[in-house]
Enzyme design. Structure first.
Site, short mmCIF file in Angstrom:
data_model
loop_
_atom_site.label_atom_id
_atom_site.label_comp_id
_atom_site.label_asym_id
_atom_site.label_seq_id
_atom_site.Cartn_x
_atom_site.Cartn_y
_atom_site.Cartn_z
N SER A 111 0.47 -0.99 -0.07
CA SER A 111 -0.22 -0.01 -0.02
C SER A 111 1.16 1.43 -0.11
CB SER A 111 -0.95 -0.12 0.89
OG SER A 111 -2.08 1.07 1.10
N ASP A 253 -2.25 6.00 -3.57
CA ASP A 253 -1.39 5.68 -2.92
C ASP A 253 -1.16 5.01 -4.42
OD1 ASP A 253 -3.79 3.84 -2.69
OD2 ASP A 253 -3.29 3.26 -0.70
N ASP A 255 -1.32 1.58 -4.67
CA ASP A 255 -2.83 0.05 -4.86
C ASP A 255 -3.15 0.31 -4.60
OD1 ASP A 255 -2.73 0.69 -2.03
OD2 ASP A 255 -3.76 -1.11 -1.67
N ASP A 257 -5.98 2.79 -4.13
CA ASP A 257 -7.39 1.51 -3.12
C ASP A 257 -8.10 3.58 -2.05
OD1 ASP A 257 -5.86 2.03 -1.04
OD2 ASP A 257 -6.14 0.41 -0.21
MG MG Z 1 -3.25 1.32 -0.10
#
Ligand code: MG
Length: 464
Positions: A111, A253, A255, A257
């Site tokens: 992340s 960010d 990834d 999300d």
């Molecule tokens: Mg993330």
């Protein structure tokens, strides 16, 4: 001293070349696969004769291929088929696990952590991270090496799918009025921090007819700035929005999300606004309830309250929010770190959902982002942490309960005290010996009053 490998509800996270290695990842693949096989009787989609599959995606970190290959080997070794999705976002895996009818999903990502880190995030067949008791079973399989290897004939096979972007984008387009957004020809700057979000987000913005200026959109995993979408890390995006006279700037960010927003003046408005703006649009169109965690701004309560909706508060953590949304069939949810969840797309925080809902809000209201943020804001919020071991954290919570007797108390996750003019959330971190203190109030002096009271409590406890 080397940091410890972290094994939590959301999977495993560590430092590549130190505590997170290929052999650890193989064994984690063994463990997750064995857990899924042990649980197959509880999974209505599978029968004992069917093979089970897991889809696996990764963010763009250079260590991703190594970990993905190792986890894949571990899964195949215990007889689980693997569908390789390549470099995709975390919410993409949440969508595909259900689309492909997989028993589980894995995302290779750390992340917003720096590049030295990577992680193995687990999802169950419903697209949600395992609840704590199930995560504990996976952890036990891993630590006790209680795994059952398949014989030569029953090893899992690997296939690839390239349908992820199209599948995910179609689900996002279905929750907004694409033609109305397209008609506005928004000028957008996108900063994907060279993570997994660039490719799919540019496709989505092209569907919306936006004039897009993308920065840091190559999935190299070599982050162009600090990977957390905070104000300090997004000066380049702010500059690009203001110099390019764009309508809005979006930051993801690694990834993808989480989503942070920069307004048309090049001002970072804060991640708390992402869920609040998305909720503003949803509550203007639908009736129902929302879910967020105990540390998220009251702005979402204000949005829900306008149409008689309620906000259910859970412990911090995406899995808690998603589970409560599914259980209560909620129309919007997420967390104050820029994570928006709409179950019509998937039960995972999703920056693409945030982008679509916020642009639809701009269309419907014919207002700029700074106007919209101005309408819903007006609170002062402070987030901080301080060192405290488990015992000190417990004593601080006990003392706080004795001090803040006039507040409404919620103890699902540490202590949250609700006052007439604000709230205070005190919780011990699950991963490090610190306590987090989040305060929101009508103004800064009021927030400071509560922070000062906690400082007094802390000093007293630490002096014992
Ligand atoms: Mg993330």
């Amino acid at each position: 001293m080397a940091e410890q490998l972290i094994i939590s509800v959301s999977g495993m996270r560590g430092i590549i070349g130190e505590n997170l290695t290929a052999s650890i990842a193989v064994e984690y693949g063994f463990a997750f696969g064995t857990y899924l096989k042990n649980n197959r009787q509880r999974n209505t989609r599978d029968t004992a004769e069917d093979t089970m599959s897991v889809c696996i995606g990764m963010d763009s970190r250079p260590s991703g291929e190594m970990l993905k290959s190792a986890v894949t080997a571990g899964l195949c070794a215990v007889g689980i088929d693997v569908v390789d999705l390549g470099i995709v976002t975390t919410p993409c895996v949440g969508v595909m696990v259900r689309e492909l009818g997989c028993a589980g999903g894995i995302v290779i990502t750390a992340s917003h952590n720096p590049i030295a880190y990577n992680g193995i995030k687990l999802l169950l067949g419903n697209g949600v991270a395992p609840p704590a008791p199930e995560a504990e079973k996976v952890k036990r399989c891993f630590l006790e090496r209680n795994v059952s290897l398949a014989d030569s004939v029953h090893c899992g096979r690997v296939t690839c799918s390239d349908r992820t972007d199209a599948t995910h984008i179609a689900k996002v387009l279905a929750i907004v009025d694409k033609d109305a957004i397209t008609a506005k020809k928004f000028k957008v700057v996108l900063d994907s921090v060279n993570g997994a979000g660039g490719r799919i987000t540019k496709k989505l913005l092209a569907e919306f007819g936006c004039e897009v200026s993308a920065i840091n959109d190559e999935p190299t995993g070599l982050f162009a700035h600090g990977p957390e979408p905070t104000a300090a890390n997004l000066t380049g995006l702010c500059e690009a929005v203001s110099s390019g006279r764009a309508d809005i700037g979006f930051a993801q960010d690694p990834d993808a999300d989480r989503l942070a927003i920069v307004d048309e003046n090049g001002t970072y408005i804060g991640e708390e606004y992402t869920i609040a703006l998305a909720a503003k649009y949803i509550f203007s169109k639908r009736t129902g309830n929302a879910v967020t965690n105990l540390s998220t701004s009251r702005m979402i309560d204000d949005m829900a309250g306008k149409t008689g909706g309620k906000v259910i508060r859970t412990a911090v953590g995406e899995a808690n929010v998603a589970a409560a949304m599914l259980e209560n069939d909620c129309i919007i949810g997420g967390e104050g770190n820029g994570g928006v969840i709409d179950l019509r797309v998937g039960p995972v925080r999703d920056s693409l959902v945030g982008i679509a809902l916020v642009m639809q809000l701009m269309v419907e209201t014919e207002k700029t982002i700074s106007q919209l943020a101005g309408e819903i804001g007006g609170y002062y919020m402070s987030k901080d942490k301080f060192p405290a071991d488990q015992d000190q954290a417990r004593q601080i919570l006990e003392s706080a309960k004795e001090v803040f007797t006039e507040a409404k108390l919620e103890t699902t996750d540490g202590c949250r005290f609700d006052f007439d003019d604000g709230w205070l959330h005190l919780r011990a971190s699950n991963t490090e010996p610190v306590m987090r203190i989040i305060v929101e109030a009508k103004d800064r002096p009021t927030a400071q009053k509560y922070i000062d009271q906690v400082t007094t409590i802390r000093t007293r406890v630490l002096a014992r």
